[in-house]
Design a protein around this motif. Structure first.
Motif, PDB file in Angstrom:
ATOM      1  N   ALA A   1      64.784  22.744  32.264  1.00  0.00           N
ATOM      2  CA  ALA A   1      63.367  21.575  31.963  1.00  0.00           C
ATOM      3  C   ALA A   1      62.726  22.212  30.683  1.00  0.00           C
ATOM      4  CB  ALA A   1      62.540  21.656  33.177  1.00  0.00           C
ATOM      5  N   ARG A   2      62.734  23.560  30.542  1.00  0.00           N
ATOM      6  CA  ARG A   2      62.061  24.355  29.342  1.00  0.00           C
ATOM      7  C   ARG A   2      62.852  24.433  28.064  1.00  0.00           C
ATOM      8  NH1 ARG A   2      59.206  29.350  31.586  1.00  0.00           N
ATOM      9  NH2 ARG A   2      58.169  29.357  29.550  1.00  0.00           N
ATOM     10  N   VAL A   3      63.988  23.723  27.675  1.00  0.00           N
ATOM     11  CA  VAL A   3      64.947  23.779  26.556  1.00  0.00           C
ATOM     12  C   VAL A   3      64.308  22.755  25.640  1.00  0.00           C
ATOM     13  CG1 VAL A   3      67.080  23.339  25.670  1.00  0.00           C
ATOM     14  CG2 VAL A   3      66.926  24.840  27.529  1.00  0.00           C
ATOM     15  N   THR A   4      63.994  23.272  24.530  1.00  0.00           N
ATOM     16  CA  THR A   4      63.183  22.082  23.497  1.00  0.00           C
ATOM     17  C   THR A   4      64.236  21.690  22.459  1.00  0.00           C
ATOM     18  OG1 THR A   4      62.601  23.940  22.382  1.00  0.00           O
ATOM     19  CG2 THR A   4      60.927  23.106  23.745  1.00  0.00           C
TER      20      THR A   4
ATOM     21  N   ASP B   1      84.020  18.843  26.352  1.00  0.00           N
ATOM     22  CA  ASP B   1      83.733  20.208  27.043  1.00  0.00           C
ATOM     23  C   ASP B   1      82.448  20.615  26.287  1.00  0.00           C
ATOM     24  OD1 ASP B   1      85.617  20.421  24.871  1.00  0.00           O
ATOM     25  OD2 ASP B   1      86.034  22.666  25.526  1.00  0.00           O
ATOM     26  N   HIS B   2      82.161  20.037  25.429  1.00  0.00           N
ATOM     27  CA  HIS B   2      80.891  20.596  24.596  1.00  0.00           C
ATOM     28  C   HIS B   2      79.625  19.805  24.935  1.00  0.00           C
ATOM     29  CE1 HIS B   2      82.942  23.770  22.452  1.00  0.00           C
ATOM     30  NE2 HIS B   2      84.085  23.096  23.041  1.00  0.00           N
ATOM     31  N   ILE B   3      79.942  18.710  25.387  1.00  0.00           N
ATOM     32  CA  ILE B   3      78.832  17.680  25.616  1.00  0.00           C
ATOM     33  C   ILE B   3      78.599  17.159  26.870  1.00  0.00           C
ATOM     34  CG2 ILE B   3      78.709  16.783  23.159  1.00  0.00           C
ATOM     35  CD1 ILE B   3      80.318  14.206  24.275  1.00  0.00           C
ATOM     36  N   GLY B   4      79.599  17.595  27.697  1.00  0.00           N
ATOM     37  CA  GLY B   4      79.521  17.448  29.464  1.00  0.00           C
ATOM     38  C   GLY B   4      78.029  17.795  30.140  1.00  0.00           C
ATOM     39  N   GLY B   5      77.732  19.059  29.527  1.00  0.00           N
ATOM     40  CA  GLY B   5      76.807  19.362  30.297  1.00  0.00           C
ATOM     41  C   GLY B   5      75.253  18.655  30.187  1.00  0.00           C
ATOM     42  N   LEU B   6      75.334  17.578  29.310  1.00  0.00           N
ATOM     43  CA  LEU B   6      73.940  16.998  28.977  1.00  0.00           C
ATOM     44  C   LEU B   6      73.527  15.961  29.923  1.00  0.00           C
ATOM     45  CD1 LEU B   6      74.808  15.741  25.137  1.00  0.00           C
ATOM     46  CD2 LEU B   6      72.982  17.463  25.663  1.00  0.00           C
ATOM     47  N   THR B   7      74.316  15.643  30.867  1.00  0.00           N
ATOM     48  CA  THR B   7      74.078  14.615  31.688  1.00  0.00           C
ATOM     49  C   THR B   7      74.398  15.101  33.195  1.00  0.00           C
ATOM     50  OG1 THR B   7      76.137  13.340  31.106  1.00  0.00           O
ATOM     51  CG2 THR B   7      73.879  12.735  30.152  1.00  0.00           C
ATOM     52  N   ARG B   8      73.842  14.538  34.158  1.00  0.00           N
ATOM     53  CA  ARG B   8      74.371  15.019  35.485  1.00  0.00           C
ATOM     54  C   ARG B   8      75.147  13.598  35.942  1.00  0.00           C
ATOM     55  NH1 ARG B   8      68.887  15.969  35.883  1.00  0.00           N
ATOM     56  NH2 ARG B   8      68.350  17.772  36.024  1.00  0.00           N
ATOM     57  N   ALA B   9      75.865  13.643  37.167  1.00  0.00           N
ATOM     58  CA  ALA B   9      76.626  12.637  37.605  1.00  0.00           C
ATOM     59  C   ALA B   9      76.111  11.201  37.664  1.00  0.00           C
ATOM     60  CB  ALA B   9      77.352  12.982  39.077  1.00  0.00           C
ATOM     61  N   ASP B  10      75.007  11.134  37.691  1.00  0.00           N
ATOM     62  CA  ASP B  10      74.187   9.798  37.751  1.00  0.00           C
ATOM     63  C   ASP B  10      73.861   9.455  36.321  1.00  0.00           C
ATOM     64  OD1 ASP B  10      71.861  11.378  37.199  1.00  0.00           O
ATOM     65  OD2 ASP B  10      70.827  11.023  38.905  1.00  0.00           O
ATOM     66  N   GLY B  11      74.294  10.067  35.298  1.00  0.00           N
ATOM     67  CA  GLY B  11      73.851   9.918  34.010  1.00  0.00           C
ATOM     68  C   GLY B  11      72.376  10.259  33.525  1.00  0.00           C
ATOM     69  N   SER B  12      71.739  11.029  34.389  1.00  0.00           N
ATOM     70  CA  SER B  12      70.563  11.294  33.871  1.00  0.00           C
ATOM     71  C   SER B  12      70.564  12.658  33.029  1.00  0.00           C
ATOM     72  CB  SER B  12      69.463  11.686  35.039  1.00  0.00           C
ATOM     73  OG  SER B  12      69.972  12.584  35.828  1.00  0.00           O
ATOM     74  N   ALA B  13      69.362  12.838  32.255  1.00  0.00           N
ATOM     75  CA  ALA B  13      69.336  14.086  31.323  1.00  0.00           C
ATOM     76  C   ALA B  13      69.246  15.371  32.066  1.00  0.00           C
ATOM     77  CB  ALA B  13      68.514  13.724  30.282  1.00  0.00           C
ATOM     78  N   VAL B  14      69.925  16.162  31.774  1.00  0.00           N
ATOM     79  CA  VAL B  14      69.832  17.605  32.509  1.00  0.00           C
ATOM     80  C   VAL B  14      68.681  18.229  31.697  1.00  0.00           C
ATOM     81  CG1 VAL B  14      70.990  19.907  32.521  1.00  0.00           C
ATOM     82  CG2 VAL B  14      72.120  17.896  32.917  1.00  0.00           C
ATOM     83  N   PHE B  15      68.501  17.898  30.246  1.00  0.00           N
ATOM     84  CA  PHE B  15      67.329  18.595  29.509  1.00  0.00           C
ATOM     85  C   PHE B  15      66.226  17.801  29.213  1.00  0.00           C
ATOM     86  CE2 PHE B  15      71.350  20.445  29.008  1.00  0.00           C
ATOM     87  CZ  PHE B  15      71.093  22.033  29.216  1.00  0.00           C
TER      88      PHE B  15
END
Ligand SMILES: [Zn+2]
Length: 251
Positions: free
Chosen positions: A66-69, A79-93
């Motif tokens: 939440a503090r990553v700007t 494998d380099h963009i999968g961490g952007l979103t959760r399973a429901d499609g919402s933003a991790v950051f």
């Protein structure tokens, strides 16, 4: 890869999931987001990391998503963009601006490229659209060799993917090179820079890029970070025989 001028809010002991070092006044933290096992190494390109794994590794390193700007992307393989979103499609950051290489964006967002892609590669286009969807208002596209942020300069390294970018982290005379996927397995592709993995989309260009980056890293004796190196995923490049080798940093 994350770099910042201030120390993380939480002081945590170094562990195998991350590695810290300094580039001048910049604090660099290399975080693993886990391992994807593939039943068949020749099948497809999409190996999506699980967002929960990414978040767990970041939190272990004292980094709160939440503090990553700012998130700076090398390329758009799954494998380099999968961490952007959760399973429901919402933003991790939720607070992050997302910086992407302009050529990479142009390629993966192009319906013509998608229609011409092989069946195996085509799902990667839809995946890129899906992963960036919650960030569309916060995406900045950077040119090859642009200064993406203070202390982070793009180094064009096309070949592994059409717009692949490496990054020079620099502060004064101190520097480190984030290679990304321009070199994946050091034992293969540093020792034999002319070899190429199945994931290199333009092999001749990828080989030329690899040789250029290795020559520079060895000549300038700068630390390198590779996204598929074993943790600490950081080390120095030395010339060895007809190729090079990685001297890993001490964890
Ligand atoms: Zn890749």
């Amino acid at each position: 890869m994350l770099a910042g001028r201030s120390a993380p809010a939480q002081a945590v002991a170094a562990g195998p999931a991350f590695h810290r070092f300094r580039v001048g006044a910049l604090a660099v933290t290399v975080v693993t987001d886990g391992t994807a096992l593939r039943p068949d190494a020749t099948r497809g390109l999409v190996v999506n990391a699980d967002a929960a794994q990414v978040e767990a590794a970041l939190r272990a390193a004292g980094l709160d998503p939440a503090r990553v700007t700012l998130i700076v992307h090398t390329h758009f393989h799954g494998d380099h963009i999968g961490g952007l979103t959760r399973a429901d499609g919402s933003a991790v950051f939720p607070q992050a601006t997302v910086a992407v290489p302009e050529r990479e964006w142009a390629f993966w967002m192009d319906e013509g490229e998608e229609s011409r892609a092989s069946e195996a590669r085509r799902p990667a286009f839809a995946n890129a659209r899906r992963r960036f969807a919650p960030y569309l208002q916060r995406i900045t596209r950077f040119a090859p060799d642009a200064e993406v942020a203070p202390g982070i300069r793009a180094v064009a390294s096309h070949g592994h993917s059409p717009g692949h970018s490496s990054f020079l982290i620099h502060d004064g005379n101190a520097q480190a090179l984030v290679i990304g996927d321009a070199i994946t397995t050091p034992a293969f592709f540093m020792a034999n820079p002319e070899w190429y993995p199945i994931f290199d989309m333009d092999p001749p260009q990828a080989v030329a890029t690899r040789k250029r980056l290795l020559d520079r890293a060895a000549s300038e004796r700068m630390p390198v970070i590779g996204y598929h190196f074993d943790m600490p995923a950081t080390g120095r490049v030395e010339r060895a025989g007809t190729g090079y080798r990685l001297v890993p940093a001490e964890a």
